[in-house]
Design a protein around this motif. Structure first.
Motif, short mmCIF file in Angstrom:
data_model
loop_
_atom_site.label_atom_id
_atom_site.label_comp_id
_atom_site.label_asym_id
_atom_site.label_seq_id
_atom_site.Cartn_x
_atom_site.Cartn_y
_atom_site.Cartn_z
N SER A 166 -39.77 3.99 16.68
CA SER A 166 -39.80 2.57 16.31
C SER A 166 -41.21 2.19 15.85
N PRO A 167 -41.33 1.54 14.70
CA PRO A 167 -42.66 1.18 14.19
C PRO A 167 -43.26 -0.06 14.87
N ALA A 168 -42.44 -0.82 15.60
CA ALA A 168 -42.93 -2.03 16.26
C ALA A 168 -42.02 -2.36 17.44
N PHE A 169 -42.63 -2.51 18.62
CA PHE A 169 -41.87 -2.92 19.78
C PHE A 169 -42.80 -3.51 20.82
N GLY A 170 -42.22 -4.28 21.72
CA GLY A 170 -43.04 -4.86 22.78
C GLY A 170 -42.33 -5.98 23.50
N PRO A 171 -43.09 -6.73 24.30
CA PRO A 171 -42.50 -7.81 25.09
C PRO A 171 -42.08 -8.98 24.20
N MET A 172 -41.07 -9.70 24.69
CA MET A 172 -40.55 -10.84 23.92
C MET A 172 -40.10 -11.94 24.87
N ASP A 173 -40.47 -13.17 24.55
CA ASP A 173 -39.90 -14.34 25.20
C ASP A 173 -38.83 -14.87 24.26
N TYR A 174 -37.60 -14.99 24.77
CA TYR A 174 -36.49 -15.42 23.92
C TYR A 174 -35.56 -16.31 24.72
N GLU A 175 -35.14 -17.40 24.08
CA GLU A 175 -34.12 -18.26 24.66
C GLU A 175 -32.97 -18.33 23.66
N PHE A 176 -31.81 -17.87 24.09
CA PHE A 176 -30.64 -17.80 23.21
C PHE A 176 -30.20 -19.18 22.73
N ASP A 177 -30.20 -20.14 23.61
CA ASP A 177 -29.72 -21.48 23.23
C ASP A 177 -30.79 -22.55 23.43
N GLY A 178 -32.04 -22.18 23.27
CA GLY A 178 -33.12 -23.12 23.42
C GLY A 178 -34.38 -22.62 22.75
N ARG A 179 -35.50 -23.19 23.18
CA ARG A 179 -36.80 -22.81 22.61
C ARG A 179 -37.81 -22.65 23.72
N PRO A 180 -38.45 -21.48 23.82
CA PRO A 180 -39.57 -21.35 24.76
C PRO A 180 -40.68 -22.34 24.38
N ASP A 181 -41.43 -22.82 25.35
CA ASP A 181 -42.52 -23.76 25.08
C ASP A 181 -43.51 -23.19 24.07
N GLU A 182 -43.76 -21.88 24.16
CA GLU A 182 -44.70 -21.24 23.25
C GLU A 182 -44.24 -21.32 21.80
N LEU A 183 -42.93 -21.35 21.59
CA LEU A 183 -42.39 -21.46 20.24
C LEU A 183 -42.77 -22.81 19.65
N ASP A 184 -42.66 -23.86 20.44
CA ASP A 184 -43.07 -25.19 19.97
C ASP A 184 -44.57 -25.24 19.70
N GLU A 185 -45.36 -24.62 20.56
CA GLU A 185 -46.81 -24.62 20.37
C GLU A 185 -47.19 -23.85 19.10
N LEU A 186 -46.53 -22.73 18.84
CA LEU A 186 -46.79 -21.98 17.61
C LEU A 186 -46.38 -22.80 16.38
N SER A 187 -45.23 -23.47 16.46
CA SER A 187 -44.78 -24.31 15.34
C SER A 187 -45.78 -25.43 15.06
N ASP A 188 -46.33 -26.02 16.12
CA ASP A 188 -47.33 -27.08 15.95
C ASP A 188 -48.64 -26.52 15.41
N THR A 189 -49.03 -25.34 15.84
CA THR A 189 -50.27 -24.71 15.38
C THR A 189 -50.19 -24.39 13.89
N PHE A 190 -49.02 -23.93 13.45
CA PHE A 190 -48.82 -23.56 12.05
C PHE A 190 -47.87 -24.56 11.39
N GLU A 191 -48.21 -25.82 11.47
CA GLU A 191 -47.34 -26.90 11.01
C GLU A 191 -47.00 -26.78 9.52
N GLU A 192 -47.98 -26.45 8.70
CA GLU A 192 -47.74 -26.34 7.26
C GLU A 192 -46.75 -25.20 6.96
N ALA A 193 -46.93 -24.06 7.61
CA ALA A 193 -46.02 -22.93 7.43
C ALA A 193 -44.63 -23.30 7.94
#
Length: 183
Positions: free
Chosen positions: A134-161
């Motif tokens: 595998s060329p890439a693997f590692g730990p993951m925070d995932y919520e099937f029917d929601g959003r981890p808090d870190e996902l919101d923080e990343l979205s806010d950090t990269f608001e333009e993207a």
């Protein structure tokens, strides 16, 4: 920032020769609308953001972009640590029958070793990912029917993207007419 098809982003990651177990990811449902958000990064490569949706059960579509050249001190705490419960991996299929046989042999031997000796789930995962190359693997925070808090923080950090990728994904969804229900 260049918006590309999500498959192209994963193909770039799969062809990168970077340390494969240095990747970390966080994912969950989009804030608004259909689909999922995925951020994944590697200290030596940078951070990518993918937005995807299932056009149907067999066709995943989406867009993505490289949004940072490195994982700096501000981004590091937003990506999961090794202690995270979830795991993710990127894998390309074997190129031919001979490579498939080699991968199957390595995987069989890896599982045989782990079946005969005490092992941890994390150690088994890492060994299997190395066996299948595998060329890439590692730990993951995932919520099937929601959003981890870190996902919101990343979205806010990269608001333009976030705005640009959301707009591009909405265009795909509109073109595919997947936002319409059945009667």
């Amino acid at each position: 920032m260049r918006v590309r098809d999500w498959d192209d982003i994963l193909a770039d990651v799969a062809s990168d020769s970077t340390d494969p177990d240095g990747w970390r990811a966080v994912a969950g449902s989009r804030r608004e609308g259909l689909g999922e958000d995925l951020y994944f990064g590697h200290p030596g490569v940078g951070v990518y953001h993918l937005k995807t949706y299932a056009k149907n059960p067999r066709d995943l579509r989406g867009v993505g972009a490289k949004i940072a050249r490195s994982v700096d001190d501000e981004l590091d705490p937003l990506l999961p640590s090794e202690e995270s419960a979830g795991r993710f991996a990127v894998r390309s299929p074997p190129e031919d029958e001979s490579e498939a046989e080699d991968v199957a042999t390595r995987l069989r031997e890896t599982l045989k070793v782990h079946a005969e000796a005490p092992t941890s789930p994390d150690h088994l995962f890492e060994d299997v990912m190395e066996a299948i190359d595998s060329p890439a693997f590692g730990p993951m925070d995932y919520e099937f029917d929601g959003r981890p808090d870190e996902l919101d923080e990343l979205s806010d950090t990269f608001e333009e993207a976030e705005e640009l990728l959301s707009s591009e994904l909405e265009d795909l969804i509109d073109d595919d007419d997947v936002d319409r229900g059945f009667h």
